[in-house]
Design a protein around this motif. Structure first.
Motif, short mmCIF file in Angstrom:
data_model
loop_
_atom_site.label_atom_id
_atom_site.label_comp_id
_atom_site.label_asym_id
_atom_site.label_seq_id
_atom_site.Cartn_x
_atom_site.Cartn_y
_atom_site.Cartn_z
N ALA A 24 0.85 -1.20 0.00
CA ALA A 24 0.00 0.00 0.00
C ALA A 24 0.88 1.24 0.00
CB ALA A 24 -0.91 -0.01 1.22
N TRP A 25 0.44 2.25 -0.75
CA TRP A 25 1.28 3.45 -0.89
C TRP A 25 1.53 4.15 0.43
CZ3 TRP A 25 -0.46 8.43 0.27
CH2 TRP A 25 -1.83 8.52 0.60
N ASN A 26 0.59 4.03 1.36
CA ASN A 26 0.73 4.77 2.62
C ASN A 26 1.10 3.85 3.78
OD1 ASN A 26 -1.60 3.41 2.85
ND2 ASN A 26 -2.89 5.18 3.34
N GLY A 27 1.54 2.66 3.44
CA GLY A 27 2.02 1.77 4.49
C GLY A 27 0.92 1.05 5.25
N SER A 28 -0.37 1.22 4.84
CA SER A 28 -1.43 0.49 5.54
C SER A 28 -1.43 -0.97 5.11
CB SER A 28 -2.78 1.16 5.28
OG SER A 28 -3.05 1.16 3.90
N ARG A 33 -6.75 -3.35 2.42
CA ARG A 33 -7.05 -2.56 1.22
C ARG A 33 -7.60 -3.44 0.11
NH1 ARG A 33 -8.35 0.83 3.68
NH2 ARG A 33 -8.80 2.00 1.80
N PHE A 34 -6.95 -4.61 -0.03
CA PHE A 34 -7.38 -5.54 -1.08
C PHE A 34 -8.80 -6.04 -0.81
CE2 PHE A 34 -7.79 -9.80 -2.95
CZ PHE A 34 -7.56 -9.48 -4.27
N ALA A 35 -9.11 -6.29 0.47
CA ALA A 35 -10.45 -6.77 0.83
C ALA A 35 -11.52 -5.74 0.45
CB ALA A 35 -10.51 -7.09 2.32
N VAL A 36 -11.20 -4.45 0.61
CA VAL A 36 -12.14 -3.39 0.23
C VAL A 36 -12.37 -3.41 -1.27
CG1 VAL A 36 -12.45 -0.88 0.06
CG2 VAL A 36 -11.59 -1.89 2.19
N TYR A 37 -11.28 -3.51 -2.01
CA TYR A 37 -11.38 -3.52 -3.47
C TYR A 37 -12.19 -4.73 -3.95
CZ TYR A 37 -10.04 -3.51 -8.37
OH TYR A 37 -10.08 -3.50 -9.73
N ARG A 38 -11.88 -5.87 -3.33
CA ARG A 38 -12.53 -7.12 -3.67
C ARG A 38 -14.05 -7.02 -3.44
NH1 ARG A 38 -13.56 -11.66 -0.82
NH2 ARG A 38 -13.22 -13.63 -1.92
N ASN A 39 -14.39 -6.40 -2.32
CA ASN A 39 -15.79 -6.24 -1.99
C ASN A 39 -16.49 -5.31 -2.99
OD1 ASN A 39 -18.06 -6.64 -0.22
ND2 ASN A 39 -17.80 -4.47 0.33
N ASN A 40 -15.79 -4.27 -3.40
CA ASN A 40 -16.37 -3.34 -4.38
C ASN A 40 -16.61 -4.01 -5.73
OD1 ASN A 40 -16.55 -1.16 -2.70
ND2 ASN A 40 -14.56 -0.31 -3.27
#
Lengths: 261, 100
Positions: A24-28, A33-40
């Motif tokens: 992740a660009w901001n170190g999170s 982050r991937f789970a959010v994208y996957r859900n979307n």
């Protein structure tokens, strides 16, 4: 396996696992982050299905529909960039989907809904004018060999269930009152056709459905009518033709075996 | 069994069909008797049945926008109040909004 394939597979997998090598660009946490994208991804595809299949959704309720669509999405990701036709296989999926088995008409309603979208986007065609039909009548001897071309948007669904009444009930002012009057296991056939920019659904008797299907397959007028009356003793040829002419469904007529003029 | 229909009976049916199709009172077995009604949709609630991924449904920017339509039961459009319509009611064609 390519990185791209691993990423795509992880998007549609039943369990969320972060594909290796993500940062992740901001170190999170890349997993979150991937789970959010996957859900979307899943939610937007389920939304697309809900838009195409509003009556199917109304028949089973939003919760059931979204759960079923979620399963469909995982095994049927989009194959083209055209989202309008996404979910073409949902009717077949529903047919094999055991939890929906108590609604045997559901698959056919879904089929009808996708045909409406397809009809909306089908090519334009100019209906045959009445002068040309009169010319056909003037050459009665060759009438049985005439082949009618039908509008590109035209499609039929023959169902063992009252799919047209079920669909139409959901277009009514009071859906529950209209639904109460529907006998779900009476056989019905739906004719889908676009006139101008409006996609229409017609309830057609069995014989008319057979006749129109025969014409669609390129069978000439005479045999197409003969087969329809053999399949349905109550077949009313004039009514079937009346519907086709009135709705602008016949776009050209040629004599079988001759070169169209 | 494949009943053969004579050319004469085909001609008869086609002739009858033309008459039926031409008469305005032709029995409609159309299942959804709706009309496009302009100027009655609330903001973002206009209809457009082009399927998923198309961008016109739900795009109207104002309540009762004159060029955005809703599908309504036939005959009800011009009885539905529209705050922007010069007639005060929904219209079957798009219209220029009057100042509210």
């Amino acid at each position: 396996m390519s990185d791209h394939q691993a990423f795509a597979d992880a998007l549609l997998a039943a369990e969320s696992t972060c594909p290796p090598g993500l940062t992740a660009w901001n170190g999170s946490d890349p997993g979150r982050r991937f789970a959010v994208y996957r859900n979307n991804v899943a939610a937007s595809l389920v939304d697309a299905l809900a838009e195409t299949y509003p009556v199917t959704q109304a028949l089973v309720g939003e919760e059931f529909f979204r759960a079923m669509a979620g399963l469909f999405v995982r095994t049927n990701p989009p194959r083209t960039r055209i989202l309008s036709f996404y979910g073409d296989g949902l009717a077949d999926f529903i047919e094999a989907f055991t939890p929906a088995a108590s609604l045997p008409y559901l698959a056919d309603v879904a089929r009808l809904e996708m045909l409406r979208v397809r009809a909306y986007h089908a090519e334009d065609a100019t209906p045959l004018d009445s002068g040309e039909i009169s010319r056909l009548l003037a050459d009665e001897g060759r009438l049985p060999q005439v082949c009618f071309d039908l509008h590109p948007s035209l499609a039929l669904v023959r169902s063992r269930h009252a799919l047209v009444s079920l669909w139409a009930a959901h277009q009514a002012e009071s859906v529950s009152a209209a639904l109460a009057a529907v006998v779900p296991d009476s056989r019905e056939a739906a004719l889908v056709l676009r006139s101008g920019l409006d996609v229409e659904v017609f309830l057609v008797p069995e014989g008319s459905a057979l006749f129109i299907m025969n014409l669609r397959q390129g069978i000439a007028f005479g045999p197409a009518a003969g087969l329809a009356s053999a399949g349905d003793a109550a077949f009313d040829l004039a009514a079937a033709l009346g519907l086709l002419i009135r709705s602008g469904a016949i776009t050209s007529a040629t004599i079988a075996g001759s070169i169209p003029s | 069994m494949n009943k053969t229909l004579t050319a004469a009976s085909l001609a008869l049916a086609l002739g009858a069909a033309m008459t039926v199709a031409a008469s305005p009172a032709a029995a409609q077995n159309k299942m959804s008797d709706k009309e496009h009604c302009y100027g009655v949709a609330l903001k973002g609630k206009n209809d457009c049945k082009a399927g998923a991924g198309t961008s016109c449904a739900g795009t109207s920017m104002r309540d009762h926008q004159g060029n955005a339509w809703s599908l309504v039961p036939k005959g009800t459009c011009e009885k539905t109040v529209s705050s922007t319509s010069p007639t005060g009611y929904g219209q079957l064609q798009e219209f220029k909004e009057k100042k509210a």
